[in-house]
Design a protein around this motif. Structure first.
Motif, PDB file in Angstrom:
ATOM      1  N   PRO A 186       0.790  -1.116  -0.012  1.00  0.00           N
ATOM      2  CA  PRO A 186      -0.012   0.018   0.002  1.00  0.00           C
ATOM      3  C   PRO A 186       0.843   1.275  -0.128  1.00  0.00           C
ATOM      4  O   PRO A 186       0.098   2.295  -0.127  1.00  0.00           O
ATOM      5  CB  PRO A 186      -0.919  -0.089   1.265  1.00  0.00           C
ATOM      6  N   GLY A 187       2.057   1.132   0.204  1.00  0.00           N
ATOM      7  CA  GLY A 187       3.082   2.263   0.415  1.00  0.00           C
ATOM      8  C   GLY A 187       2.934   2.965   1.734  1.00  0.00           C
ATOM      9  O   GLY A 187       2.573   2.623   2.562  1.00  0.00           O
ATOM     10  N   THR A 188       3.077   4.459   1.530  1.00  0.00           N
ATOM     11  CA  THR A 188       3.269   5.232   2.868  1.00  0.00           C
ATOM     12  C   THR A 188       1.618   5.946   3.234  1.00  0.00           C
ATOM     13  O   THR A 188       1.269   6.671   2.390  1.00  0.00           O
ATOM     14  CB  THR A 188       4.113   6.316   2.604  1.00  0.00           C
ATOM     15  N   HIS A 189       1.004   5.583   4.234  1.00  0.00           N
ATOM     16  CA  HIS A 189      -0.079   6.286   4.807  1.00  0.00           C
ATOM     17  C   HIS A 189      -0.015   6.595   6.074  1.00  0.00           C
ATOM     18  O   HIS A 189       0.484   5.568   6.688  1.00  0.00           O
ATOM     19  CB  HIS A 189      -1.244   5.227   4.379  1.00  0.00           C
ATOM     20  N   GLY A 190      -0.612   7.687   6.204  1.00  0.00           N
ATOM     21  CA  GLY A 190      -0.643   8.057   7.988  1.00  0.00           C
ATOM     22  C   GLY A 190       0.862   8.356   8.297  1.00  0.00           C
ATOM     23  O   GLY A 190       1.063   8.198   9.603  1.00  0.00           O
ATOM     24  N   GLY A 191       1.745   8.467   7.311  1.00  0.00           N
ATOM     25  CA  GLY A 191       3.069   8.737   7.736  1.00  0.00           C
ATOM     26  C   GLY A 191       4.046   7.613   7.942  1.00  0.00           C
ATOM     27  O   GLY A 191       4.944   7.634   8.470  1.00  0.00           O
ATOM     28  N   ARG A 192       3.648   6.444   7.509  1.00  0.00           N
ATOM     29  CA  ARG A 192       4.160   5.073   7.808  1.00  0.00           C
ATOM     30  C   ARG A 192       4.134   4.269   6.634  1.00  0.00           C
ATOM     31  O   ARG A 192       3.237   4.348   5.673  1.00  0.00           O
ATOM     32  CB  ARG A 192       3.621   4.272   8.964  1.00  0.00           C
ATOM     33  N   ALA A 193       5.688   3.772   6.301  1.00  0.00           N
ATOM     34  CA  ALA A 193       5.560   2.675   5.214  1.00  0.00           C
ATOM     35  C   ALA A 193       5.079   1.507   5.710  1.00  0.00           C
ATOM     36  O   ALA A 193       5.465   0.767   6.395  1.00  0.00           O
ATOM     37  CB  ALA A 193       7.197   2.500   4.732  1.00  0.00           C
ATOM     38  N   TRP A 194       4.008   1.133   4.871  1.00  0.00           N
ATOM     39  CA  TRP A 194       3.286  -0.193   5.143  1.00  0.00           C
ATOM     40  C   TRP A 194       4.073  -1.348   4.152  1.00  0.00           C
ATOM     41  O   TRP A 194       4.090  -1.240   3.147  1.00  0.00           O
ATOM     42  CB  TRP A 194       1.666  -0.158   4.875  1.00  0.00           C
ATOM     43  N   GLN A 195       3.901  -2.533   4.752  1.00  0.00           N
ATOM     44  CA  GLN A 195       4.383  -3.718   4.088  1.00  0.00           C
ATOM     45  C   GLN A 195       3.343  -4.333   3.382  1.00  0.00           C
ATOM     46  O   GLN A 195       2.086  -4.069   3.716  1.00  0.00           O
ATOM     47  CB  GLN A 195       4.965  -4.872   5.499  1.00  0.00           C
ATOM     48  N   ARG A 196       3.661  -5.393   2.625  1.00  0.00           N
ATOM     49  CA  ARG A 196       2.704  -5.849   1.837  1.00  0.00           C
ATOM     50  C   ARG A 196       1.663  -6.556   2.439  1.00  0.00           C
ATOM     51  O   ARG A 196       1.825  -7.281   3.407  1.00  0.00           O
ATOM     52  CB  ARG A 196       3.325  -6.887   0.767  1.00  0.00           C
ATOM     53  N   LEU A 197       0.318  -6.614   1.824  1.00  0.00           N
ATOM     54  CA  LEU A 197      -0.560  -7.192   2.706  1.00  0.00           C
ATOM     55  C   LEU A 197      -0.490  -8.821   2.265  1.00  0.00           C
ATOM     56  O   LEU A 197      -0.280  -9.226   1.247  1.00  0.00           O
ATOM     57  CB  LEU A 197      -2.213  -6.622   2.117  1.00  0.00           C
ATOM     58  N   GLN A 198      -0.814  -9.608   3.478  1.00  0.00           N
ATOM     59  CA  GLN A 198      -0.654 -11.139   3.194  1.00  0.00           C
ATOM     60  C   GLN A 198      -2.067 -11.630   3.696  1.00  0.00           C
ATOM     61  O   GLN A 198      -2.529 -11.587   4.922  1.00  0.00           O
ATOM     62  CB  GLN A 198       0.547 -11.641   3.765  1.00  0.00           C
ATOM     63  N   LEU A 199      -2.697 -12.599   2.952  1.00  0.00           N
ATOM     64  CA  LEU A 199      -3.902 -13.175   3.148  1.00  0.00           C
ATOM     65  C   LEU A 199      -3.671 -14.351   4.267  1.00  0.00           C
ATOM     66  O   LEU A 199      -2.500 -15.141   4.145  1.00  0.00           O
ATOM     67  CB  LEU A 199      -4.595 -13.948   1.999  1.00  0.00           C
ATOM     68  N   GLN A 200      -4.106 -14.003   5.613  1.00  0.00           N
ATOM     69  CA  GLN A 200      -3.774 -14.831   6.718  1.00  0.00           C
ATOM     70  C   GLN A 200      -4.944 -15.943   6.976  1.00  0.00           C
ATOM     71  O   GLN A 200      -4.536 -17.013   7.351  1.00  0.00           O
ATOM     72  CB  GLN A 200      -3.839 -14.043   7.726  1.00  0.00           C
ATOM     73  N   GLN A 201      -5.999 -15.787   6.559  1.00  0.00           N
ATOM     74  CA  GLN A 201      -7.339 -16.539   7.071  1.00  0.00           C
ATOM     75  C   GLN A 201      -8.487 -16.116   6.573  1.00  0.00           C
ATOM     76  O   GLN A 201      -8.837 -15.028   5.944  1.00  0.00           O
ATOM     77  CB  GLN A 201      -7.457 -16.229   8.579  1.00  0.00           C
ATOM     78  N   VAL A 202      -9.480 -17.211   6.283  1.00  0.00           N
ATOM     79  CA  VAL A 202     -10.702 -17.063   5.632  1.00  0.00           C
ATOM     80  C   VAL A 202     -11.788 -17.639   6.652  1.00  0.00           C
ATOM     81  O   VAL A 202     -11.514 -18.699   6.775  1.00  0.00           O
ATOM     82  CB  VAL A 202     -10.901 -17.517   4.108  1.00  0.00           C
TER      83      VAL A 202
END
Length: 135
Positions: free
Chosen positions: A93-109
């Protein structure tokens, strides 16, 4: 951590595979009637590392797919499930709220409890970012 809601919603709303689905925030004051629906909400967070002056916060985001019971409900859910995974899994997602976010990973359904006549499943994604504390 809540700053990620807008880019997640925008990314899902722009996906042509979700045309016909109402994409909404769980925090928005709006009717929940339009179906089928994709609803995004922050599920919570945990601390993945807390050393020295910074803390790594792991945030989970839920993407709930909701449809009415019908003969085609699982086909609708299957198509939306595939679209959400393609759109969000491994997306940075890039930088949002002043923070660099890591890639989203699907964890559970998981299946969700819903009002009578509806069926819903949540896809749980996780990402993390560093928050600085006092020096």
């Amino acid at each position: 951590m809540f700053a990620l809601e807008s880019p997640i919603l925008a990314r899902l709303a722009a996906d042509p595979a979700l045309t016909g689905w109402t994409v909404r925030s769980s925090a928005a004051e709006t009717t929940r009637r339009p179906m089928p629906a994709v609803e995004v909400q922050c599920e919570g967070a945990d601390i993945t590392d807390a050393r020295n002056t910074a803390v790594a916060v792991g945030v989970t985001w839920g993407v709930q797919l909701v449809v009415q019971y019908s003969a085609t409900a699982f086909a609708e859910l299957d198509a939306a499930f595939a679209a959400v995974v393609v759109t969000l899994h491994n997306w940075a997602p890039g930088t949002h709220g002043g923070r660099a976010w890591q890639r989203l990973q699907l964890q559970q359904v998981q299946r969700e409890t819903t009002d009578q006549g509806l069926i819903a499943y949540s896809l749980i994604f996780k990402t993390s970012a560093r928050y600085d504390g006092q020096p």
